[in-house]
Design a protein around this motif. Structure first.
Motif: not given
Length: 132
Positions: A18, A48, A51-52, A55-56
């Motif tokens: 993040e 990354s 992460h996407w 959902s974060n």
């Protein structure tokens, strides 16, 4: 026997990512709950994407499914190495799939090492097939 997800590094990984996604590229300023980001840029790119896809980083079940896929693909690559190398009798290959520790690293804890091992065993398979 059902063993639940164990939070060790996933939240820290997502916190570090993040920071990068927020525009911070100075490694000395990228931190998670377990300390500073110490992994190379490949880690940042890979997580990354995770992460996407999760959902974060909130959808743990989806992350576990992704890591289950990584686990199965890695197992297939390792088994292929043993089969090609003719190092074990066929019945012994079954023993390679019984490790609770490996299952734990991949699906319950989702460590970054798992993705590295996928690339390592993939590379070894390419060398075995003379694809260098």
């Amino acid at each position: 026997l059902k063993v639940p997800y164990t939070e060790i590094d996933w939240v820290a990984y997502m916190q570090e990512i993040e920071g990068v996604l927020g525009g911070e590229y100075n490694y000395s300023k990228l931190k998670g709950q377990t300390g500073p980001l110490v992994y190379p840029a490949g880690f940042v790119w890979g997580y990354s994407a995770l992460h996407w896809l999760t959902s974060n980083g909130k959808n743990i079940q989806r992350a576990q499914l992704i890591f289950a896929g990584v686990y199965l693909l890695t197992q297939a690559l390792v088994l292929r190495i043993y089969v090609k190398g003719k190092l074990l009798p066929a019945w012994a290959l079954f023993l390679l799939m019984l490790s609770k520790r490996v299952h734990s690293l991949y699906v319950l804890r989702m460590f970054n090492d798992c993705i590295c091992m996928l690339f390592l065993y993939g590379s070894v398979n390419l060398f075995i097939d003379h694809w260098w």
